[in-house]
Design a protein around this motif. Structure first.
Motif, mmCIF file in Angstrom:
data_model
loop_
_atom_site.group_PDB
_atom_site.id
_atom_site.type_symbol
_atom_site.label_atom_id
_atom_site.label_comp_id
_atom_site.label_asym_id
_atom_site.label_seq_id
_atom_site.Cartn_x
_atom_site.Cartn_y
_atom_site.Cartn_z
ATOM 1 N N LYS A 190 0.840 -1.311 -0.050
ATOM 2 C CA LYS A 190 -0.003 -0.079 -0.058
ATOM 3 C C LYS A 190 0.982 1.240 -0.105
ATOM 4 O O LYS A 190 0.760 2.394 -0.863
ATOM 5 C CB LYS A 190 -0.808 -0.148 1.272
ATOM 6 N N ASP A 225 -4.773 3.972 4.898
ATOM 7 C CA ASP A 225 -6.116 3.316 4.160
ATOM 8 C C ASP A 225 -6.806 4.219 3.703
ATOM 9 O O ASP A 225 -7.771 3.960 2.641
ATOM 10 C CB ASP A 225 -6.922 2.559 5.509
ATOM 11 N N GLU A 226 -6.969 5.443 4.228
ATOM 12 C CA GLU A 226 -8.017 6.509 3.642
ATOM 13 C C GLU A 226 -7.407 6.961 2.192
ATOM 14 O O GLU A 226 -8.218 7.473 1.525
ATOM 15 C CB GLU A 226 -7.626 7.805 4.560
ATOM 16 N N ASN A 263 -6.868 6.405 -1.709
ATOM 17 C CA ASN A 263 -7.338 5.448 -2.651
ATOM 18 C C ASN A 263 -6.158 5.118 -3.550
ATOM 19 O O ASN A 263 -5.540 6.183 -4.284
ATOM 20 C CB ASN A 263 -8.289 6.105 -3.401
ATOM 21 N N THR A 264 -5.530 4.051 -3.742
ATOM 22 C CA THR A 264 -4.410 3.744 -4.603
ATOM 23 C C THR A 264 -4.668 2.675 -5.348
ATOM 24 O O THR A 264 -3.926 2.118 -6.049
ATOM 25 C CB THR A 264 -3.177 3.097 -3.556
ATOM 26 N N ASP A 265 -6.109 2.608 -5.932
ATOM 27 C CA ASP A 265 -6.625 1.403 -6.628
ATOM 28 C C ASP A 265 -5.931 1.478 -7.956
ATOM 29 O O ASP A 265 -5.532 0.306 -8.518
ATOM 30 C CB ASP A 265 -8.108 1.588 -6.991
ATOM 31 N N ASN A 266 -5.493 2.573 -8.630
ATOM 32 C CA ASN A 266 -4.830 2.575 -10.114
ATOM 33 C C ASN A 266 -3.487 2.921 -10.160
ATOM 34 O O ASN A 266 -2.889 3.137 -10.857
ATOM 35 C CB ASN A 266 -5.784 3.702 -11.003
#
Lengths: 454, 95
Positions: A357, B42-43, B45-48
């Motif tokens: 992440k 977590d907050e 957005n790393t989706d792409n």
């Protein structure tokens, strides 16, 4: 900076620096004083000058070396117990380059052990005191180096910057501190902390001194394959027009914010355009940093086992105990915290949620800088959210200490250069530092532009 | 996320530490605070986003495959250890 010549000898310069170092002993700046070695080198340079031979660009200039640079002069301990007794047979490339130009190391400077910290309080040798207020911290991790320059003991000092370790102590002590572009200066022979963000840089009193040191120290090194092909001396100085400020870094009711705004007004008067930038991912840079960097620390510091060099615990009767006892006795609490967090974020079950992440967040941070530098030439921000704080104020609360780095770590994650500049003083006389940030390889332009803010 | 005593002992083992009771207690609290802080990621957005592991612009930097003189000799390196015997580093028993 003052170099040696026929009238002002290297011996004189070195003796003055050694005397000043002694005079300021109570600041706990040095972990080793190189009296004999420095005077011997000074005599050699004076002999050369007397014979009319050519001397280097830093002939006879006394400097202070952060204790994580390897050289045979004095023990290289990174201010950690576990490296006690380690006298290095090898010399860091940066040290070789400086000394080839005639610079003379007069002492090794105190730091947070293994450069883990933002106050120099995590040194095995105790804290270094702030140059402006002895009840306050020097900043860190390169606290000793910053104070050595601020108190005018030496002309310059070396530092390492993994997340702000040059810029923050520079700002706490009112001197210039550069974290160059990632890969600009060889890291061969420097104690590794986090390999994907570690950078070598300097503390100086002027931008011109910084530029001179960069032209000496930068460049590709066959011993460090993460060095960029030489660009510093050939890079053109780009004329800046637009200066960005980051809205997300706004500090409410802060003298640092006022100082930043004042500098922006000055720039506007000089004809520069101030551009407001939105960089929302930067807010998460600190969290990403305190995942990525501990992970790399856990790996890099696994080599310290008491077997080959440094301190070895004496109370072990088998090899496993020797490792465990040596590491438990030899590391500072902050080293242990970072190693354990590193092993936590890398362990199965947590890798995706934390390390992966953070690596993805890093991509967003890199992109935000790329976008920002389409809108402006350089960015001007505070170095840290506050000036030098009181000794002991944050040492028992690791997260509050980490928050010191909130404005400095994004640069390391993106690999871009940052120059801390002295920008003013608070109402109670503490230095305020601002940092100029540029795109990769803009180091020279950044240093040149900083003169506009003097 | 709660960090239990057994988690600290596991991380201590992975890190090759033998911690005192006092340290276990202190580190438990410290680590919980740090993990709470880093969990705010977590907050975001790393989706792409693809992961970035290094910011060095170059890849595959090669050097000539030749034997170069080393910066330190065997004697110098052995002199750094606490105990040596027959050109070897001596350590306590392994098993």
């Amino acid at each position: 900076m003052k170099t040696a010549n026929k009238t002002v000898t290297a011996t004189r310069l070195v003796k003055d620096a050694l005397e000043k170092a002694k005079h300021f002993e109570d600041y706990n700046i040095f972990t080793f004083i190189n009296e004999e070695g420095a005077l011997k080198k000074a005599a050699e340079i004076d002999a050369k000058i007397a014979r009319g031979e050519k001397v280097g660009r830093l002939a006879g200039v006394p400097y202070a070396l952060k204790d994580n640079f390897l050289s045979p002069e004095g023990e290289t301990t990174a201010s950690a117990h576990i490296l006690e007794g380690f006298t290095s047979p090898v010399t860091a490339t940066a040290v070789e380059k400086l000394e080839a130009e005639g610079a003379i190391m007069i002492g090794r400077t105190n730091m947070d052990a293994f450069a883990h910290g933002s106050s120099t309080e995590s040194s095995y040798f105790g804290p270094t005191l702030n140059a402006y207020d002895k009840e306050r911290v020097a900043g860190g991790s390169s606290g000793g180096s910053a104070v050595a320059v601020a108190l005018d003991i030496v002309e310059f000092a070396t530092g390492t910057d993994t997340g702000g370790s040059i810029r923050q102590p520079a700002s706490f002590n009112g001197v210039y501190g550069l974290k160059p572009t990632y890969g600009c200066v060889s890291r061969y022979g420097v104690v590794a902390m986090a390999s994907s963000t570690d950078c070598i840089g300097f503390f100086t009193k002027t931008p011109d001194d910084m530029s001179l040191l960069m032209s000496v120290a930068s460049g590709q090194d066959p011993k460090d394959l993460t060095t960029l092909p030489d660009y510093y001396n050939d890079s053109e100085i780009k004329k800046a027009k637009k200066i960005g400020i980051i809205k997300d870094f706004y500090l409410k009711d802060s003298e640092i914010q006022k100082c930043l705004e004042h500098k922006c007004e000055e720039l506007e008067k000089k004809g520069y355009e101030i551009v407001e930038l939105e960089m929302p991912a930067l807010k998460y840079a600190l969290a990403a940093y305190y995942i990525i960097v501990p992970a790399e620390i856990a790996s890099n510091l696994s080599r310290y086992d008491g077997v080959r060099y440094g301190f070895r615990s004496e109370k072990s009767d088998n090899l496993d105990d020797l490792y465990k006892n040596t590491r438990s006795e030899g590391f500072m609490p902050e080293n242990k915290r970072r190693i354990m967090i590193g092993n936590f974020v890398l362990s199965s079950g947590f890798y995706d949620a934390y390390f992966l992440k953070a690596a993805k967040a890093r991509t967003l941070i890199v992109k935000e800088y790329e976008e920002a530098f389409k809108k402006c030439d350089f960015i001007l921000t505070p170095v840290a959210p506050n000036p030098a704080f009181k000794l002991g104020e944050k040492v028992n609360d690791p997260v509050s200490m980490y928050l010191e780095d909130v404005m400095s770590v994004p640069l390391n994650l993106a690999g871009v250069p940052g120059l801390a500049i002295p920008a003013g003083e608070t109402s109670n006389g503490l230095p305020i530092g601002l940092q100029l940030v540029g795109p990769r390889r803009s180091d020279k332009s950044l240093i040149e532009f900083s003169k506009e803010l003097m | 996320m709660e960090i239990k005593r057994e988690d600290i002992l596991h991380l201590s083992d992975l890190s090759d530490f033998s911690l005192s009771e006092e340290e276990i207690e202190k580190l438990g609290g410290d680590l919980e605070g740090i993990i709470k802080y880093i969990s705010q990621l977590d907050e975001l957005n790393t989706d792409n986003a693809e992961p970035t592991y290094q910011v060095f612009e170059m890849e595959n930097v090669w050097r000539e495959d030749e034997i170069l003189p080393q910066d330190a000799t065997r004697e110098q390196l052995l002199a750094l250890t606490k105990e040596e015997k027959d050109n070897q580093i001596k350590v306590p028993k392994v098993l």
